[in-house]
Enzyme design. Structure first.
Site, mmCIF file in Angstrom:
data_model
loop_
_atom_site.group_PDB
_atom_site.id
_atom_site.type_symbol
_atom_site.label_atom_id
_atom_site.label_comp_id
_atom_site.label_asym_id
_atom_site.label_seq_id
_atom_site.Cartn_x
_atom_site.Cartn_y
_atom_site.Cartn_z
ATOM 1 N N LEU A 288 26.140 -5.784 -20.445
ATOM 2 C CA LEU A 288 24.705 -5.994 -20.296
ATOM 3 C C LEU A 288 24.364 -7.122 -19.319
ATOM 4 O O LEU A 288 23.197 -7.313 -18.979
ATOM 5 C CB LEU A 288 24.079 -6.326 -21.659
ATOM 6 C CG LEU A 288 24.251 -5.290 -22.770
ATOM 7 C CD1 LEU A 288 23.688 -5.828 -24.082
ATOM 8 C CD2 LEU A 288 23.584 -3.976 -22.404
ATOM 9 N N GLU B 98 20.074 -19.425 -9.289
ATOM 10 C CA GLU B 98 19.626 -19.368 -10.684
ATOM 11 C C GLU B 98 19.333 -20.782 -11.165
ATOM 12 O O GLU B 98 19.692 -21.769 -10.514
ATOM 13 C CB GLU B 98 20.676 -18.689 -11.579
ATOM 14 C CG GLU B 98 20.749 -17.189 -11.358
ATOM 15 C CD GLU B 98 21.627 -16.479 -12.366
ATOM 16 O OE1 GLU B 98 22.258 -17.161 -13.192
ATOM 17 O OE2 GLU B 98 21.694 -15.234 -12.324
ATOM 18 N N HIS C 226 17.898 -17.813 -24.283
ATOM 19 C CA HIS C 226 17.469 -17.440 -22.937
ATOM 20 C C HIS C 226 15.949 -17.465 -22.890
ATOM 21 O O HIS C 226 15.286 -16.932 -23.784
ATOM 22 C CB HIS C 226 17.988 -16.049 -22.567
ATOM 23 C CG HIS C 226 17.925 -15.761 -21.105
ATOM 24 N ND1 HIS C 226 16.736 -15.529 -20.444
ATOM 25 C CD2 HIS C 226 18.899 -15.688 -20.165
ATOM 26 C CE1 HIS C 226 16.990 -15.319 -19.162
ATOM 27 N NE2 HIS C 226 18.296 -15.404 -18.965
ATOM 28 N N ARG D 203 18.035 -24.024 -19.169
ATOM 29 C CA ARG D 203 17.478 -23.013 -20.065
ATOM 30 C C ARG D 203 16.842 -23.593 -21.324
ATOM 31 O O ARG D 203 15.824 -23.093 -21.794
ATOM 32 C CB ARG D 203 18.567 -21.996 -20.431
ATOM 33 C CG ARG D 203 18.915 -21.088 -19.268
ATOM 34 C CD ARG D 203 20.022 -20.127 -19.610
ATOM 35 N NE ARG D 203 20.222 -19.170 -18.525
ATOM 36 C CZ ARG D 203 21.167 -18.239 -18.512
ATOM 37 N NH1 ARG D 203 22.011 -18.147 -19.532
ATOM 38 N NH2 ARG D 203 21.287 -17.410 -17.495
ATOM 39 N N HIS E 15 20.955 -16.088 -26.842
ATOM 40 C CA HIS E 15 21.632 -15.482 -25.695
ATOM 41 C C HIS E 15 23.120 -15.781 -25.660
ATOM 42 O O HIS E 15 23.919 -14.901 -25.365
ATOM 43 C CB HIS E 15 20.965 -15.978 -24.415
ATOM 44 C CG HIS E 15 21.477 -15.342 -23.157
ATOM 45 N ND1 HIS E 15 21.517 -13.973 -22.984
ATOM 46 C CD2 HIS E 15 21.978 -15.885 -22.009
ATOM 47 C CE1 HIS E 15 22.001 -13.702 -21.775
ATOM 48 N NE2 HIS E 15 22.302 -14.837 -21.177
ATOM 49 N N ARG F 242 25.203 -23.809 -21.712
ATOM 50 C CA ARG F 242 25.915 -23.134 -20.612
ATOM 51 C C ARG F 242 25.076 -23.078 -19.347
ATOM 52 O O ARG F 242 23.902 -22.691 -19.380
ATOM 53 C CB ARG F 242 26.287 -21.709 -21.044
ATOM 54 C CG ARG F 242 26.926 -20.883 -19.924
ATOM 55 C CD ARG F 242 27.339 -19.525 -20.423
ATOM 56 N NE ARG F 242 26.190 -18.703 -20.797
ATOM 57 C CZ ARG F 242 25.550 -17.881 -19.962
ATOM 58 N NH1 ARG F 242 25.914 -17.811 -18.690
ATOM 59 N NH2 ARG F 242 24.537 -17.149 -20.389
#
Length: 525
Positions: A43, A112, A228, A274, A331, A366
């Protein structure tokens, strides 16, 4: 009874990378709870990070990783994996048409959140995980046997309880089968399905972590759950992931009246780490205000993000309107089974790789697109170690059981209730009162004391969810600060004096009465 050289529980990137690189003469068996392609890795939209740009360097990637992880990371582990990233990516790129390239034939690099340079390598636009998984599946050799719809539920230890020699599993008809091997690897992913809102596959419930815990392996850093920021949010439900790469391409978070919500909150605004973005969106949702991703500045959105476009259209969102409703959801788990760099756990013969493991790479949060990287790295390194290790003969006195699971009345909460209470009390924002309430609620089920052989697969899943939820709750209660993915409203700042690079380790001891009594605080390696 079956005997193999290597048994891999799970079928994500780390598992397949390992399986493809093991020697042909080794007998390898993959046990997967669902189907081969039912994995979080499949995914994964965003991509995989590597410092391969002209202006980039692994040292920059390392700084970003440490900053995102709030310096809870193991710096040597970060250095090793980040330095290996460019070679790992280039090697896979040379093997096939896996990653997207620019008109000059160079790997296309995206941006990102929390990255200081463009270093995100994509495949199929926003189908990176799928591309990588399909590539690895084509590389599987005849020595690899894949068994689907097999629920691994109990690790088998030798007579003195020091070495893992196998695993018991329920077949699709509920019969029990024992698998024995010289190397038992847990690659079953994290635990996203413990929460109401999640990007994770339906099968990702923390089974492997709970199983390792019950066997006596050390479990670490379970309080660090990454939420997330942007899951598609329709009619009170999350419907799929909206990759961080969308914000990397210029999308911003706004309210109904088009107020940018990240302005003045963080220097990187919508590309902040995040946990910062998730907490900000959560504040608005709690106050009854919907948050949207404004994608009107992204040219050719449907071509750049075909998978996301499909998810939106299937759920009634008009891409041409330029606003996608979003909400944060669980997430990624930064903690897990405590391992060294290549995946060796605290139990001889038992390994963990991928999200089920905690190497120290991610710290408290992360950095985007470092997870596929860790899976590739650990799979390759563990394969080298196993290939160079002479298999030792292990005792295997337990035989197969053909008995069916016997339906017994168990006092266990249903899956939805576990998810709702975890989201409410142990979710994005935590406090002592809610954590204590959840701890008391979970403890009453005595999930770690239930004999497993006669439980159905449905019951086993709930047992493991309760156990893993308890590990997270107790860790979150003990860490009296906010760091990375762990945010306490009653302790809203980092406490470096007491907590910097200190970890909470869980180790199961059947002689103790309650889980939280044998948690200890120890220096992270």
């Amino acid at each position: 009874m079956t005997k193999d050289d290597v048994i891999i529980i799970g079928s994500g990137i780390a598992a397949l990378q390992l399986a493809t690189q093991l020697n042909n003469q080794l007998n390898v068996r993959i046990l997967t709870k669902g189907k081969l392609r039912t994995a979080n890795s499949y995914l994964a939209q965003g991509g995989i990070a590597a410092a391969i740009g002209a202006n980039d360097h692994p040292s920059k990637h390392m700084v970003d990783t440490l900053e995102a992880g709030r310096f809870h990371n193991d710096q040597e582990v970060v250095r090793e994996i980040i330095n290996a990233a460019p070679t790992l990516i280039r090697n896979m790129s040379l093997e096939g048409d896996v990653f997207d390239k620019d008109p000059n034939g160079e790997l296309f690099l995206g941006m990102e959140g929390a990255h200081s340079e463009k270093r995100i390598v994509h495949g199929g636009g926003d189908a990176t995980g799928k591309n990588m998984m399909e590539h690895l599946i084509t590389k599987l050799k005849a020595n690899v046997i894949i068994e689907e719809d097999v629920f691994a539920y109990e690790l088998i230890l030798n007579s003195d309880q020091t070495t893992c020699i196998g695993v018991k599993a329920k077949q699709s008809d509920d019969t029990i089968k024992s698998f024995y091997g010289s190397h038992i690897i847990i690659a079953s992913g994290g635990c996203g399905q413990l929460f109401t809102y999640t990007s994770n596959a339906e099968t990702v419930c923390g089974d492997g972590i709970a199983m390792a815990y019950l066997a006596g392996a050390e479990i670490v850093d379970m309080e660090f759950i990454q939420f997330h920021p942007t899951l598609l949010y329709v009619n009170g439900e999350t419907k799929g992931l909206i990759s961080e790469a969308v914000r990397g391409e210029g999308a911003i978070l706004i309210t109904d009246d088009e107020t940018p919500i990240m302005a003045g909150i963080h220097p990187m605004k919508d590309l902040a780490p995040r946990h910062v973005v998730s907490q900000r969106i959560y504040e608005f949702l709690r106050n009854g205000k919907q948050v949207y991703l404004d994608i009107r500045n992204i040219k050719d959105f449907t071509k750049r993000f075909p998978s996301i476009t499909t998810i939106c259209v299937e759920n009634g969102i008009r891409i041409e309107d330029g606003k996608i409703p979003v909400a944060p959801g669980s997430h990624f788990l930064m903690g897990g089974i405590k391992t060294d760099l290549i995946g060796r756990s605290s139990i001889r013969g038992l390994y963990a790789i991928g999200e089920a493991a905690c190497t120290g790479l991610h710290g408290a949060n992360r950095l985007a697109s470092n997870s596929l990287l860790e899976g590739l790295y650990q799979g390759e390194q563990l394969s080298k170690w196993i290939n160079g290790t002479k298999a030792a003969h292990q005792e295997s006195k337990i035989s197969d059981s053909l008995q069916h699971a016997i339906s017994k009345h168990l006092t266990l909460p249903d899956r939805q209730l576990i998810q709702e209470t975890m989201m409410e009390r142990v979710g994005i924002v935590r406090n002592k009162e809610d954590l204590k309430k959840q701890q008391t609620w979970l403890t009453q089920f005595n999930a770690d004391k239930i004999p497993l052989d006669h439980c159905s697969v449905h019951d086993l899943s709930r047992i493991f969810m309760v156990i893993t939820a308890s590990l997270i709750t107790e860790s979150a209660l003990q860490r009296t600060e906010s760091r990375g993915g762990h945010f306490r409203s009653d302790y809203p700042v980092e406490n470096d004096q007491h907590w910097l690079r200190r970890s909470i380790i869980h180790k199961y001891n059947r002689g103790m009465e309650k889980n939280h009594e044998f948690i200890k605080t120890a220096l992270a390696t």
